[in-house]
Design a protein around this motif. Structure first.
Motif, mmCIF file in Angstrom:
data_model
loop_
_atom_site.group_PDB
_atom_site.id
_atom_site.type_symbol
_atom_site.label_atom_id
_atom_site.label_comp_id
_atom_site.label_asym_id
_atom_site.label_seq_id
_atom_site.Cartn_x
_atom_site.Cartn_y
_atom_site.Cartn_z
ATOM 1 N N SER A 10 0.846 -1.195 0.000
ATOM 2 C CA SER A 10 0.000 0.000 0.000
ATOM 3 C C SER A 10 0.879 1.241 0.000
ATOM 4 O O SER A 10 1.643 1.465 0.934
ATOM 5 C CB SER A 10 -0.894 0.026 1.238
ATOM 6 O OG SER A 10 -1.782 -1.055 1.221
ATOM 7 N N ALA A 11 0.747 2.039 -1.049
ATOM 8 C CA ALA A 11 1.508 3.287 -1.149
ATOM 9 C C ALA A 11 0.847 4.352 -0.283
ATOM 10 O O ALA A 11 -0.375 4.445 -0.221
ATOM 11 C CB ALA A 11 1.575 3.743 -2.592
ATOM 12 N N VAL A 12 1.678 5.137 0.387
ATOM 13 C CA VAL A 12 1.201 6.170 1.288
ATOM 14 C C VAL A 12 1.878 7.484 0.911
ATOM 15 O O VAL A 12 3.092 7.528 0.725
ATOM 16 C CB VAL A 12 1.569 5.818 2.753
ATOM 17 C CG1 VAL A 12 1.112 6.899 3.703
ATOM 18 C CG2 VAL A 12 1.008 4.465 3.136
ATOM 19 N N VAL A 13 1.099 8.551 0.789
ATOM 20 C CA VAL A 13 1.660 9.881 0.577
ATOM 21 C C VAL A 13 2.085 10.382 1.954
ATOM 22 O O VAL A 13 1.252 10.526 2.854
ATOM 23 C CB VAL A 13 0.629 10.832 -0.068
ATOM 24 C CG1 VAL A 13 1.214 12.228 -0.212
ATOM 25 C CG2 VAL A 13 0.177 10.295 -1.422
ATOM 26 N N LYS A 14 3.371 10.607 2.122
ATOM 27 C CA LYS A 14 3.916 10.960 3.437
ATOM 28 C C LYS A 14 3.240 12.185 4.044
ATOM 29 O O LYS A 14 2.867 12.173 5.219
ATOM 30 C CB LYS A 14 5.419 11.198 3.334
ATOM 31 C CG LYS A 14 6.219 9.956 3.042
ATOM 32 C CD LYS A 14 7.691 10.314 2.908
ATOM 33 C CE LYS A 14 8.543 9.111 2.566
ATOM 34 N NZ LYS A 14 9.964 9.491 2.431
ATOM 35 N N ALA A 15 3.070 13.244 3.272
ATOM 36 C CA ALA A 15 2.475 14.476 3.796
ATOM 37 C C ALA A 15 1.041 14.246 4.270
ATOM 38 O O ALA A 15 0.633 14.776 5.306
ATOM 39 C CB ALA A 15 2.524 15.580 2.738
ATOM 40 N N ASP A 16 0.284 13.457 3.519
ATOM 41 C CA ASP A 16 -1.097 13.162 3.914
ATOM 42 C C ASP A 16 -1.135 12.323 5.188
ATOM 43 O O ASP A 16 -1.959 12.559 6.070
ATOM 44 C CB ASP A 16 -1.828 12.426 2.792
ATOM 45 C CG ASP A 16 -2.035 13.292 1.551
ATOM 46 O OD1 ASP A 16 -1.846 14.523 1.631
ATOM 47 O OD2 ASP A 16 -2.378 12.718 0.499
ATOM 48 N N PHE A 65 1.548 5.025 7.661
ATOM 49 C CA PHE A 65 0.492 4.024 7.555
ATOM 50 C C PHE A 65 -0.588 4.443 6.577
ATOM 51 O O PHE A 65 -0.884 5.624 6.419
ATOM 52 C CB PHE A 65 -0.133 3.767 8.930
ATOM 53 C CG PHE A 65 0.890 3.439 9.979
ATOM 54 C CD1 PHE A 65 1.729 2.351 9.832
ATOM 55 C CD2 PHE A 65 1.036 4.232 11.094
ATOM 56 C CE1 PHE A 65 2.680 2.042 10.793
ATOM 57 C CE2 PHE A 65 1.988 3.936 12.062
ATOM 58 C CZ PHE A 65 2.816 2.843 11.909
ATOM 59 N N CYS A 66 -1.200 3.445 5.955
ATOM 60 C CA CYS A 66 -2.240 3.701 4.957
ATOM 61 C C CYS A 66 -3.605 3.966 5.591
ATOM 62 O O CYS A 66 -4.477 4.546 4.949
ATOM 63 C CB CYS A 66 -2.321 2.553 3.963
ATOM 64 S SG CYS A 66 -2.753 0.952 4.699
ATOM 65 N N CYS A 67 -3.806 3.533 6.845
ATOM 66 C CA CYS A 67 -5.100 3.749 7.496
ATOM 67 C C CYS A 67 -4.915 3.756 9.013
ATOM 68 O O CYS A 67 -3.867 3.371 9.530
ATOM 69 C CB CYS A 67 -6.101 2.682 7.086
ATOM 70 S SG CYS A 67 -5.690 1.033 7.686
#
Length: 86
Positions: free
Chosen positions: A42-48, A65-67
């Motif tokens: 699962s790719a995660v946008v670091k800033a988000d 983390f993605c969620c």
């Protein structure tokens, strides 16, 4: 969709200028992404993730983390997930 014969900026017009060599201003760079250590793949946008509090610092590294469910799983066994993320 437009009936215009002018085409669009996205290259739908055969006579449009080619996009080669231009930077995609909407694309994020690879260093702005991380992989969730709990949900591998699962790719995660670091800033988000940071804005949402979906990260942990462990052993001198930051993990994203993605969620919301991945944080508690990581907390339960951080060494396991940190090793898998390397």
């Amino acid at each position: 969709m437009s009936d215009s014969t002018m085409g669009s900026c996205c290259g739908h017009n055969p006579g449009a200028v080619a996009a080669e060599g231009r930077k995609d201003l909407l694309a994020r760079s690879a260093d702005e992404y991380a992989e969730c250590p709990v949900m591998v793949g699962s790719a995660v946008v670091k800033a988000d993730a940071e804005a949402a509090g979906l990260f942990r610092d462990y052993d001198g590294n930051r993990y994203y983390f993605c969620c919301a469910g991945c944080g508690p799983a990581f907390d339960a066994d951080p060494a396991r997930y940190a090793t898998a993320a390397v």
